[in-house]
Structure formats: structure tokens, C-alpha cells
Motif scaffolding. Structure first.
Motif, PDB file in Angstrom:
ATOM      1  N   LEU A 145       0.865  -1.179   0.000  1.00 57.83           N
ATOM      2  CA  LEU A 145       0.000   0.000   0.000  1.00 57.83           C
ATOM      3  C   LEU A 145       0.899   1.226   0.000  1.00 57.83           C
ATOM      4  CD1 LEU A 145      -2.503  -1.106   2.807  1.00 57.83           C
ATOM      5  CD2 LEU A 145      -2.651  -1.576   0.356  1.00 57.83           C
ATOM      6  N   ILE A 146       0.750   2.089  -1.008  1.00 52.28           N
ATOM      7  CA  ILE A 146       1.669   3.216  -1.142  1.00 52.28           C
ATOM      8  C   ILE A 146       0.926   4.531  -1.315  1.00 52.28           C
ATOM      9  CG2 ILE A 146       3.531   1.801  -2.087  1.00 52.28           C
ATOM     10  CD1 ILE A 146       2.805   2.938  -4.859  1.00 52.28           C
ATOM     11  N   GLU A 147       1.597   5.624  -0.928  1.00 51.58           N
ATOM     12  CA  GLU A 147       1.024   6.958  -1.083  1.00 51.58           C
ATOM     13  C   GLU A 147       1.689   7.725  -2.208  1.00 51.58           C
ATOM     14  OE1 GLU A 147       3.324   8.951   2.657  1.00 51.58           O
ATOM     15  OE2 GLU A 147       2.347   7.006   2.851  1.00 51.58           O
ATOM     16  N   PRO A 159      -5.810   2.259  -7.533  1.00 49.12           N
ATOM     17  CA  PRO A 159      -6.180   3.216  -6.475  1.00 49.12           C
ATOM     18  C   PRO A 159      -7.196   2.597  -5.522  1.00 49.12           C
ATOM     19  CG  PRO A 159      -7.331   3.744  -8.506  1.00 49.12           C
ATOM     20  CD  PRO A 159      -6.372   2.624  -8.848  1.00 49.12           C
ATOM     21  N   PHE A 160      -7.127   2.970  -4.238  1.00 49.26           N
ATOM     22  CA  PHE A 160      -8.131   2.472  -3.303  1.00 49.26           C
ATOM     23  C   PHE A 160      -8.680   3.547  -2.376  1.00 49.26           C
ATOM     24  CE2 PHE A 160      -4.302   2.033  -0.690  1.00 49.26           C
ATOM     25  CZ  PHE A 160      -4.747   2.381   0.584  1.00 49.26           C
ATOM     26  N   MET A 161      -8.069   4.739  -2.353  1.00 48.88           N
ATOM     27  CA  MET A 161      -8.529   5.751  -1.400  1.00 48.88           C
ATOM     28  C   MET A 161      -7.986   7.124  -1.778  1.00 48.88           C
ATOM     29  SD  MET A 161      -7.789   5.738   2.708  1.00 48.88           S
ATOM     30  CE  MET A 161      -8.245   7.119   3.760  1.00 48.88           C
ATOM     31  N   GLU A 162      -8.810   8.170  -1.579  1.00 47.84           N
ATOM     32  CA  GLU A 162      -8.362   9.543  -1.763  1.00 47.84           C
ATOM     33  C   GLU A 162      -7.909  10.100  -0.415  1.00 47.84           C
ATOM     34  OE1 GLU A 162      -8.066  11.589  -4.570  1.00 47.84           O
ATOM     35  OE2 GLU A 162      -8.282   9.635  -5.565  1.00 47.84           O
ATOM     36  N   ASP A 163      -6.819  10.832  -0.437  1.00 47.92           N
ATOM     37  CA  ASP A 163      -6.264  11.414   0.787  1.00 47.92           C
ATOM     38  C   ASP A 163      -6.202  12.923   0.633  1.00 47.92           C
ATOM     39  OD1 ASP A 163      -4.922  11.513   3.305  1.00 47.92           O
ATOM     40  OD2 ASP A 163      -3.016  11.757   2.250  1.00 47.92           O
ATOM     41  N   GLU A 195      11.830  11.848   4.416  1.00 48.54           N
ATOM     42  CA  GLU A 195      13.079  11.493   3.760  1.00 48.54           C
ATOM     43  C   GLU A 195      12.898  11.189   2.274  1.00 48.54           C
ATOM     44  OE1 GLU A 195      11.085   7.694   4.391  1.00 48.54           O
ATOM     45  OE2 GLU A 195      11.245   9.569   5.499  1.00 48.54           O
ATOM     46  N   GLU A 196      14.004  11.108   1.562  1.00 48.70           N
ATOM     47  CA  GLU A 196      14.010  10.723   0.153  1.00 48.70           C
ATOM     48  C   GLU A 196      13.357   9.350   0.002  1.00 48.70           C
ATOM     49  OE1 GLU A 196      14.712  11.637  -3.741  1.00 48.70           O
ATOM     50  OE2 GLU A 196      15.549  12.853  -2.123  1.00 48.70           O
ATOM     51  N   GLY A 197      12.465   9.226  -0.986  1.00 46.61           N
ATOM     52  CA  GLY A 197      11.759   7.963  -1.202  1.00 46.61           C
ATOM     53  C   GLY A 197      10.362   7.954  -0.611  1.00 46.61           C
ATOM     54  N   SER A 198      10.035   8.993   0.173  1.00 44.47           N
ATOM     55  CA  SER A 198       8.717   9.101   0.785  1.00 44.47           C
ATOM     56  C   SER A 198       7.722   9.715  -0.196  1.00 44.47           C
ATOM     57  CB  SER A 198       8.793   9.980   2.046  1.00 44.47           C
ATOM     58  OG  SER A 198       7.530  10.498   2.384  1.00 44.47           O
ATOM     59  N   GLY A 199       6.499   9.152  -0.253  1.00 42.42           N
ATOM     60  CA  GLY A 199       5.464   9.705  -1.103  1.00 42.42           C
ATOM     61  C   GLY A 199       5.028  11.091  -0.647  1.00 42.42           C
ATOM     62  N   THR A 200       5.005  11.318   0.678  1.00 45.17           N
ATOM     63  CA  THR A 200       4.621  12.628   1.213  1.00 45.17           C
ATOM     64  C   THR A 200       5.648  13.683   0.830  1.00 45.17           C
ATOM     65  OG1 THR A 200       3.449  11.611   3.075  1.00 45.17           O
ATOM     66  CG2 THR A 200       4.090  13.914   3.318  1.00 45.17           C
ATOM     67  N   ARG A 201       6.919  13.336   0.916  1.00 41.39           N
ATOM     68  CA  ARG A 201       7.971  14.278   0.512  1.00 41.39           C
ATOM     69  C   ARG A 201       7.848  14.592  -0.986  1.00 41.39           C
ATOM     70  NH1 ARG A 201      13.871  14.924   1.943  1.00 41.39           N
ATOM     71  NH2 ARG A 201      14.962  15.582   0.056  1.00 41.39           N
ATOM     72  N   GLU A 202       7.615  13.568  -1.783  1.00 41.98           N
ATOM     73  CA  GLU A 202       7.473  13.749  -3.221  1.00 41.98           C
ATOM     74  C   GLU A 202       6.332  14.724  -3.536  1.00 41.98           C
ATOM     75  OE1 GLU A 202       6.018  11.021  -6.981  1.00 41.98           O
ATOM     76  OE2 GLU A 202       7.173  10.061  -5.384  1.00 41.98           O
ATOM     77  N   PRO A 263      -8.091  22.605  -2.459  1.00 41.74           N
ATOM     78  CA  PRO A 263      -7.680  21.515  -1.560  1.00 41.74           C
ATOM     79  C   PRO A 263      -6.598  20.647  -2.214  1.00 41.74           C
ATOM     80  CG  PRO A 263     -10.074  21.668  -1.702  1.00 41.74           C
ATOM     81  CD  PRO A 263      -9.527  22.573  -2.754  1.00 41.74           C
ATOM     82  N   LEU A 264      -5.687  20.138  -1.388  1.00 38.90           N
ATOM     83  CA  LEU A 264      -4.613  19.291  -1.894  1.00 38.90           C
ATOM     84  C   LEU A 264      -4.993  17.830  -1.672  1.00 38.90           C
ATOM     85  CD1 LEU A 264      -1.594  21.317  -0.468  1.00 38.90           C
ATOM     86  CD2 LEU A 264      -2.474  21.354  -2.800  1.00 38.90           C
ATOM     87  N   THR A 265      -5.103  17.080  -2.743  1.00 37.04           N
ATOM     88  CA  THR A 265      -5.491  15.672  -2.642  1.00 37.04           C
ATOM     89  C   THR A 265      -4.521  14.800  -3.421  1.00 37.04           C
ATOM     90  OG1 THR A 265      -6.971  15.845  -4.553  1.00 37.04           O
ATOM     91  CG2 THR A 265      -7.933  16.219  -2.373  1.00 37.04           C
ATOM     92  N   ARG A 266      -4.443  13.555  -3.008  1.00 32.00           N
ATOM     93  CA  ARG A 266      -3.630  12.560  -3.710  1.00 32.00           C
ATOM     94  C   ARG A 266      -4.351  11.215  -3.590  1.00 32.00           C
ATOM     95  NH1 ARG A 266       1.434  11.549   0.503  1.00 32.00           N
ATOM     96  NH2 ARG A 266       0.133  11.229   2.366  1.00 32.00           N
ATOM     97  N   THR A 267      -3.846  10.236  -4.294  1.00 28.57           N
ATOM     98  CA  THR A 267      -4.476   8.917  -4.304  1.00 28.57           C
ATOM     99  C   THR A 267      -3.582   7.892  -3.633  1.00 28.57           C
ATOM    100  OG1 THR A 267      -5.629   9.420  -6.367  1.00 28.57           O
ATOM    101  CG2 THR A 267      -5.438   7.106  -5.765  1.00 28.57           C
ATOM    102  N   PHE A 268      -4.138   7.135  -2.707  1.00 29.85           N
ATOM    103  CA  PHE A 268      -3.453   5.973  -2.158  1.00 29.85           C
ATOM    104  C   PHE A 268      -3.712   4.791  -3.091  1.00 29.85           C
ATOM    105  CE2 PHE A 268      -3.915   7.580   2.489  1.00 29.85           C
ATOM    106  CZ  PHE A 268      -2.789   8.370   2.315  1.00 29.85           C
TER     107      PHE A 268
END
Length: 291
Positions: A145-147, A159-163, A195-202, A263-268
Motif C-alpha cells: 500500500l503506497i502513497e 487506487p483504493f482511497m483519496e487522501d 526522507e528521500e523515497g517518501s510519497g509525502t515528501r514527493e 484543496p490538496l489531494t492525492r491517491t493511495f
């Protein structure tokens, strides 16, 4: 078939030592060496470069290691399916999850799954998006499961969820004193980021580039909790998932910055190797995930 030899080979690669491999497999060290020799003869190639310090995989050894993991996984899946009685879900399931999902969303799913299938042994492996993608690729986990995003061609992504994400700061930060902020108010700030490699950082870096924001500095911390603790000391701002900051916002320790933009949204997403997708335990988990 050379399943025993392939199992010995993958174990040797993972433990990095002939003696440890023999101990783990409950066989003699000469047997380990014999299995490796038989594989080299079968594939007519050298799998290991040996030295006094140990060994390292040759290019063909790397290929065989990855394919061995896939073959052994297929074999183990077949055994599990054959042994299953009346479609009962049992055995084990290893789920990889990036930090935001693993720490704040996955726990409730695990509880539901354990209650529905009490004979199922569950294990959760948490890392950043890059690490989870690699674990799925190497079949170290059954599903991930990735962000963030991935361009890996050997796996399927769904995709399985909006964040939803928010800019946040300490209740004592100067920016929290204004009811509404323009995006330019975020210029020249200290950003606390993953850190580098994090979906949130990206995602944060994507927003900074898109809006042309200027930062005084970046403070990198490989933990959502540590980022929140740092922010609550009064320094810096960050961009974090709603699920990560929910409790601290409710308690008044962190404040959502009222930035006047969309609003800022992304997909899990969940990622899975095609050979793992039909595994009964993976199917059971996906049923819970999609509810």
C-alpha cells in the motif's frame, strides 16, 4: 525440479553466509555448496563471485535470485491453495505499507481482517514508498500500500482511497494568527519534511515546484510522529495527511494553515505482483480494503 536448490540459493543470498544458510535450512554446509554447484551446472553459469571475505552475486546470479523468489512463491501459493479446505482463509499474509498508511490507516484494516479470519497470521512491514515498491517487486511482501507513485512494469497498481493533505504548523507559529493566507505567505519558511523515497515528501516537492515557493531551509525527518513533535516546538511548517494530524489538530497542538487555494489531494494505491494477485489471502485482504 530444483526447488530445494533454489530455496538454498535464495536463503544463502539473503543471509550472506554459507554457515548461516546451512543452520537456517537445517542442512550441512557441504550440502549448501553442492546445491549451488548443481545450479551453476544446470544453468551453465557462475552464480557467485567468491573471495576470502565471502561472496557477491554475479549478474546471472542476480537474475536467478529474483526469478527463484517468484518460482518459490508460486510453489508455496499452490501448496496453500491445495491445502485450503472449503475456501478457508488461513496461513500467512504479509502486507507492506508506506508510513502514513501503515501507521494511521492499516491498523483498523488488520483488526477487521483478523476478526474475519482468525486462522490467518498477519504481518505488517512499514517503510517509505520506495522501500515498499522494492519489497513487492522482490516478493518480500504479498501486497503493498503506497502513497506515492511507481513506474515499475512488473506489478499492477490500483487506487483504493483519496487522501487530503494540509499545510500545518504549531499553534504558536506566526502564520496561524491569520484567518486566511495566500500561497505566497508560505515563502521563506523552514519546511519539515520526510526522507528521500517518501510519497509525502514527493508530493510536497511537487507543490513547492508548482507554486514556485521559496524555502529558507529543509529539515528532513524519517518519521511522521517526529515531524509533528518538531512542529509543536514552534519551528517550521509542513504538509501532512489529514489522517496524520487529526488528533493533534483536535487537541490544539497543531493548526491547519488556512491557505486560500484549492484543496490538496492525492491517491493511495495498492500494488501487487500478478503472481500474487490470485492468492486467496490477498483476495481476502482486498475485499476489506475496497469496502
Amino acid at each position: 525440479m530444483h526447488l530445494d536448490a533454489l530455496q538454498t540459493f535464495t536463503t544463502l543470498v539473503e543471509v550472506g553466509n554459507f554457515t548461516k544458510a546451512a543452520e537456517k535450512l537445517l542442512i550441512s554446509q557441504p550440502s549448501v555448496s553442492l546445491h549451488i554447484k548443481n545450479l551453476e551446472n544446470t544453468f551453465d553459469t557462475q552464480l557467485l563471485d567468491r573471495s576470502r571475505k565471502g561472496f557477491r552475486l554475479t549478474p546471472t546470479g542476480e537474475i536467478l535470485y529474483h526469478r527463484s523468489k517468484q518460482l518459490l512463491s508460486i510453489y508455496n501459493n499452490a501448496k496453500q491453495e491445495i491445502r485450503s479446505h472449503h475456501h478457508a482463509v488461513s496461513g500467512s499474509l504479509t502486507i507492506g505499507a508506506s508510513f502514513t498508511i501503515g501507521e494511521y490507516i492499516l491498523p483498523s484494516l488488520l483488526i477487521e481482517l483478523q476478526e474475519a479470519y482468525p486462522n490467518l497470521t498477519l504481518e505488517a512491514v512499514i517503510g517509505n514508498t520506495e522501500e515498499i515498491v522494492r519489497s513487492v517487486k522482490l516478493l518480500q511482501v504479498d501486497i503493498g500500500l503506497i502513497e506515492g507513485q511507481t513506474n515499475e512494469k512488473e506489478m499492477e497498481v490500483y487506487p483504493f482511497m483519496e487522501d487530503q493533505l494540509y499545510f500545518v504548523a504549531s499553534a504558536n507559529h506566526d502564520l496561524t494568527k491569520k484567518e486566511k493566507l495566500s500561497i505566497r505567505a508560505l515563502d521563506n519558511q523552514l519546511w519539515v519534511t520526510r526522507e528521500e523515497g517518501s510519497g509525502t515528501r514527493e508530493y510536497l516537492y511537487h507543490v513547492i515546484r508548482k507554486e514556485g515557493l521559496k524555502a529558507t531551509a529543509f529539515l528532513t525527518i524519517s518519521s511522521n510522529q517526529a515531524i509533528k513533535e518538531t512542529l509543536m516546538q514552534g519551528n517550521g511548517i509542513s504538509l501532512l495527511s489529514k489522517s496524520v494530524i487529526e488528533r493533534e489538530v483536535l487537541e490544539g497542538n497543531l493548526v491547519k494553515l488556512q491557505v486560500n487555494n484549492k484543496p490538496l489531494t492525492r491517491t493511495f494505491s495498492y500494488i501487487v505482483s500478478p503472481i500474487m494477485k490470485e492468492k486467496k489471502n490477498v483476495e481476502a485482504f482486498l475485499q476489506k480494503l475496497k469496502k
